[in-house]
Design an enzyme around this catalytic site. Structure first.
Site, PDB file in Angstrom:
ATOM      1  CB  ALA A  22      41.471  29.418  50.557  1.00  0.00           C
ATOM      2  CG  PHE A  33      46.783  27.783  52.984  1.00  0.00           C
ATOM      3  CD1 PHE A  33      47.231  28.169  51.734  1.00  0.00           C
ATOM      4  CD2 PHE A  33      46.995  28.632  54.064  1.00  0.00           C
ATOM      5  CE1 PHE A  33      47.872  29.376  51.548  1.00  0.00           C
ATOM      6  CE2 PHE A  33      47.637  29.846  53.896  1.00  0.00           C
ATOM      7  CZ  PHE A  33      48.076  30.225  52.637  1.00  0.00           C
ATOM      8  NE  ARG A  34      43.130  24.414  57.583  1.00  0.00           N
ATOM      9  CZ  ARG A  34      43.422  25.707  57.573  1.00  0.00           C
ATOM     10  NH1 ARG A  34      43.305  26.399  56.466  1.00  0.00           N
ATOM     11  NH2 ARG A  34      43.839  26.307  58.668  1.00  0.00           N
ATOM     12  CD  GLN A 101      39.270  32.610  56.822  1.00  0.00           C
ATOM     13  OE1 GLN A 101      38.372  31.920  56.368  1.00  0.00           O
ATOM     14  NE2 GLN A 101      40.175  32.144  57.630  1.00  0.00           N
ATOM     15  CB  ILE A 103      46.324  37.274  51.060  1.00  0.00           C
ATOM     16  CG1 ILE A 103      46.681  35.892  50.497  1.00  0.00           C
ATOM     17  CG2 ILE A 103      46.165  37.205  52.569  1.00  0.00           C
ATOM     18  CD1 ILE A 103      47.999  35.336  51.010  1.00  0.00           C
ATOM     19  CG  HIS A 121      44.078  36.303  57.250  1.00  0.00           C
ATOM     20  ND1 HIS A 121      43.596  35.042  57.047  1.00  0.00           N
ATOM     21  CD2 HIS A 121      43.778  36.608  58.541  1.00  0.00           C
ATOM     22  CE1 HIS A 121      43.026  34.597  58.161  1.00  0.00           C
ATOM     23  NE2 HIS A 121      43.115  35.531  59.083  1.00  0.00           N
ATOM     24  CB  CYS A 129      60.614  48.430  54.466  1.00  0.00           C
ATOM     25  SG  CYS A 129      62.006  48.580  55.613  1.00  0.00           S
ATOM     26  CB  CYS A 154      64.228  48.217  52.893  1.00  0.00           C
ATOM     27  SG  CYS A 154      63.696  49.866  52.442  1.00  0.00           S
ATOM     28  CG  ASN A 220      33.211  25.008  52.049  1.00  0.00           C
ATOM     29  OD1 ASN A 220      33.907  25.932  51.629  1.00  0.00           O
ATOM     30  ND2 ASN A 220      33.725  23.930  52.605  1.00  0.00           N
TER      31      ASN A 220
HETATM   32  P1  NAD Z   1      40.677  26.522  53.862  1.00  0.00           P
HETATM   33  O1  NAD Z   1      41.785  26.124  52.948  1.00  0.00           O
HETATM   34  O2  NAD Z   1      40.743  26.149  55.284  1.00  0.00           O
HETATM   35  O3  NAD Z   1      39.258  26.021  53.341  1.00  0.00           O
HETATM   36  C1  NAD Z   1      38.831  26.245  52.046  1.00  0.00           C
HETATM   37  C2  NAD Z   1      37.504  25.495  51.891  1.00  0.00           C
HETATM   38  O4  NAD Z   1      37.020  25.759  50.570  1.00  0.00           O
HETATM   39  C3  NAD Z   1      37.651  23.965  52.013  1.00  0.00           C
HETATM   40  O5  NAD Z   1      36.595  23.434  52.785  1.00  0.00           O
HETATM   41  C4  NAD Z   1      37.552  23.495  50.559  1.00  0.00           C
HETATM   42  O6  NAD Z   1      37.015  22.182  50.458  1.00  0.00           O
HETATM   43  C5  NAD Z   1      36.593  24.525  50.011  1.00  0.00           C
HETATM   44  N1  NAD Z   1      36.651  24.654  48.565  1.00  0.00           N
HETATM   45  C6  NAD Z   1      37.638  24.290  47.710  1.00  0.00           C
HETATM   46  N2  NAD Z   1      37.294  24.578  46.449  1.00  0.00           N
HETATM   47  C7  NAD Z   1      36.072  25.154  46.500  1.00  0.00           C
HETATM   48  C8  NAD Z   1      35.190  25.687  45.519  1.00  0.00           C
HETATM   49  N3  NAD Z   1      35.504  25.688  44.220  1.00  0.00           N
HETATM   50  N4  NAD Z   1      34.007  26.192  45.917  1.00  0.00           N
HETATM   51  C9  NAD Z   1      33.658  26.202  47.234  1.00  0.00           C
HETATM   52  N5  NAD Z   1      34.451  25.700  48.217  1.00  0.00           N
HETATM   53  C10 NAD Z   1      35.650  25.196  47.845  1.00  0.00           C
HETATM   54  O7  NAD Z   1      40.554  28.070  53.642  1.00  0.00           O
HETATM   55  P2  NAD Z   1      40.225  29.198  54.653  1.00  0.00           P
HETATM   56  O8  NAD Z   1      39.109  28.777  55.551  1.00  0.00           O
HETATM   57  O9  NAD Z   1      40.126  30.425  53.864  1.00  0.00           O
HETATM   58  O10 NAD Z   1      41.548  29.316  55.563  1.00  0.00           O
HETATM   59  C11 NAD Z   1      42.854  29.175  55.051  1.00  0.00           C
HETATM   60  C12 NAD Z   1      43.758  30.374  55.288  1.00  0.00           C
HETATM   61  O11 NAD Z   1      44.595  30.433  54.157  1.00  0.00           O
HETATM   62  C13 NAD Z   1      43.066  31.685  55.326  1.00  0.00           C
HETATM   63  O12 NAD Z   1      43.436  32.269  56.501  1.00  0.00           O
HETATM   64  C14 NAD Z   1      43.593  32.500  54.128  1.00  0.00           C
HETATM   65  O13 NAD Z   1      44.206  33.669  54.598  1.00  0.00           O
HETATM   66  C15 NAD Z   1      44.675  31.717  53.523  1.00  0.00           C
HETATM   67  N6  NAD Z   1      44.625  31.469  52.059  1.00  0.00           N
HETATM   68  C16 NAD Z   1      44.241  32.432  51.194  1.00  0.00           C
HETATM   69  C17 NAD Z   1      44.213  32.165  49.828  1.00  0.00           C
HETATM   70  C18 NAD Z   1      43.777  33.234  48.883  1.00  0.00           C
HETATM   71  O14 NAD Z   1      43.962  34.415  49.173  1.00  0.00           O
HETATM   72  N7  NAD Z   1      43.149  32.894  47.757  1.00  0.00           N
HETATM   73  C19 NAD Z   1      44.569  30.910  49.342  1.00  0.00           C
HETATM   74  C20 NAD Z   1      44.973  29.949  50.268  1.00  0.00           C
HETATM   75  C21 NAD Z   1      44.984  30.231  51.629  1.00  0.00           C
END
Ligand code: NAD
Length: 254
Positions: A22, A33-34, A101, A103, A121, A129, A154, A220
Site C-alpha cells: 500500500a 490501511f494501518r 498486494q 488492488i 489481492h 456476481c 446482480c 519503506n
Molecule cells: P501496510 O498498510 O501494512 O504497510 C504500508 C507500509 O508503507 C507502511 O510501513 C507505511 O509506513 C509505508 N508507507 C507509507 N507511505 C509510504 C511512502 N510514501 N513510501 C514508502 N512507504 C510508505 O500495507 P501492505 O503491507 O500493503 O498491507 C496492507 C493490505 O492492504 C494489503 O494486503 C493490500 O491489499 C491492502 N491495501 C491496498 C491498497 C492499495 O491498493 N493501494 C491500499 C491500502 C491497503
C-alpha cells in the site's frame, strides 16, 4: 537520497522481483490501511470477512458504504514516480515481475503489461456476481449504491455482488498465485517497496528468493516485519527512492 548501497547490491541482477504494498500508492493519494488515516481507523475489519459478507446484509452495506465514500476514485488517482520507475526497470529487462498486494491497478496504469503484474489481492476496478460470474465496472455499481441501492445484487440473476478483491478468509486468485510463484522462482534479487511485509501468504513471495540467498532491498517509510533479512534498507518515500534507485541502476555500465 543515497541509494549507492542498494545499487551495489542490485547491479548484477537481471531478474529483480519487485514486491509492492500500500505504501507505494500513498503518494498517489490512496491511504494505507494501518496508518493514522488508514481504513482500520474508521471501519470494523470484521465486515471484511467473506463469511460475514455472504451471510449478513448489514456487513455488505457497510462494505459498499466504504467503497462509495472512501473507495478509490479512479478519475482522481494516477501512478506516481515510483510506479513509473518500475516500468523503466521492466523495459530495461531487469525484472522477473511485479508481485503486488495492491488492488488499485496503478502498476498497469503506469504501463506494466498485465502479464508482468501478479495482483495477489485482486483488483478494485471490477465487481463480480458471486452466482453467475458477471463482471461489472466498480463505478457502475457505486452509482447504484449512491442512489440508495445499499446492498446491490446482480441485475441478471439476483446474486450477491462483491468487489473483485480478496476478503479475509478467501483463497487468493489461482492465476495470480501461479504468476507470482513463477516470478519468485525466477528472481535473482528482491526489491520490496511500501509494504510492512506482514500480510501472509503475500509476503512469502518476497521472502522465498531471499531464503535461497537472493539479496533483499527494502524501500519503506518506517520499519517492516522483515528488516532483519534486508541486505540494504532504504528509509523514505517510495516516490523519491525508487526513481533515484532505478535511474542509478540503469546508468551503471553492464
Ligand atoms: P501496510 O498498510 O501494512 O504497510 C504500508 C507500509 O508503507 C507502511 O510501513 C507505511 O509506513 C509505508 N508507507 C507509507 N507511505 C509510504 C511512502 N510514501 N513510501 C514508502 N512507504 C510508505 O500495507 P501492505 O503491507 O500493503 O498491507 C496492507 C493490505 O492492504 C494489503 O494486503 C493490500 O491489499 C491492502 N491495501 C491496498 C491498497 C492499495 O491498493 N493501494 C491500499 C491500502 C491497503
Amino acid at each position: 537520497m543515497d541509494v549507492s548501497a542498494a545499487v551495489r547490491v542490485l547491479t548484477g541482477s537481471r531478474r529483480i522481483l519487485v514486491f509492492t504494498g500500500a505504501g507505494i500508492s500513498v503518494e498517489s493519494g490512496i491511504p494505507d490501511f494501518r496508518g493514522p488515516d488508514g481504513l482500520w481507523s474508521i471501519v470494523d475489519p470484521s465486515v471484511f470477512w467473506i463469511d460475514r459478507y455472504l451471510s449478513d446484509a448489514e456487513a455488505r452495506r457497510q462494505v459498499w458504504k466504504v467503497h462509495a465514500e472512501r473507495g478509490l476514485s479512479f478519475d482522481q488517482v494516477g501512478p506516481n514516480p515510483a510506479h513509473l520507475a518500475i516500468v523503466d526497470l521492466w523495459k530495461a529487462h531487469r525484472m522477473s515481475g511485479c508481485v503486488t498486494q495492491n488492488i488499485d491497478g496503478l502498476h498497469q496504469a503506469a504501463g506494466l503489461p498485465d502479464e508482468a503484474v501478479a495482483e495477489l489481492h485482486g483488483n478494485l476496478r471490477r465487481v463480480r456476481c458471486l452466482s453467475c460470474g458477471a463482471v461489472l465496472r466498480l463505478e457502475t455499481v457505486l452509482e447504484r449504491v449512491r442512489s440508495g441501492d445499499t446492498d446491490p445484487h446482480c441485475e441478471a440473476c439476483g446474486g450477491i455482488l462483491k468487489a473483485d478483491t480478496v476478503l479475509f478468509g478467501e483463497v487468493l486468485p489461482p492465476v495470480q498465485i501461479a504468476r507470482a510463484q513463477q516470478m519468485a522462482d525466477a528472481a535473482d534479487a528482491v526489491l520490496a517497496v511500501g509494504s510492512t511485509l506482514s500480510v501472509y501468504p503475500a509476503a512469502d513471495y518476497a521472502l522465498e528468493p531471499v531464503r535461497r540467498g537472493a539479496p533483499l532491498v527494502i524501500a519503506n517509510l518506517g520499519p517492516t516485519d522483515q528488516d532483519r533479512w534486508a541486505t540494504v534498507r532504504l528509509e523514505g518515500r517510495a516516490g523519491e527512492i525508487v526513481p533515484a534507485l532505478v535511474e542509478a541502476l540503469l546508468s551503471e555500465r553492464p
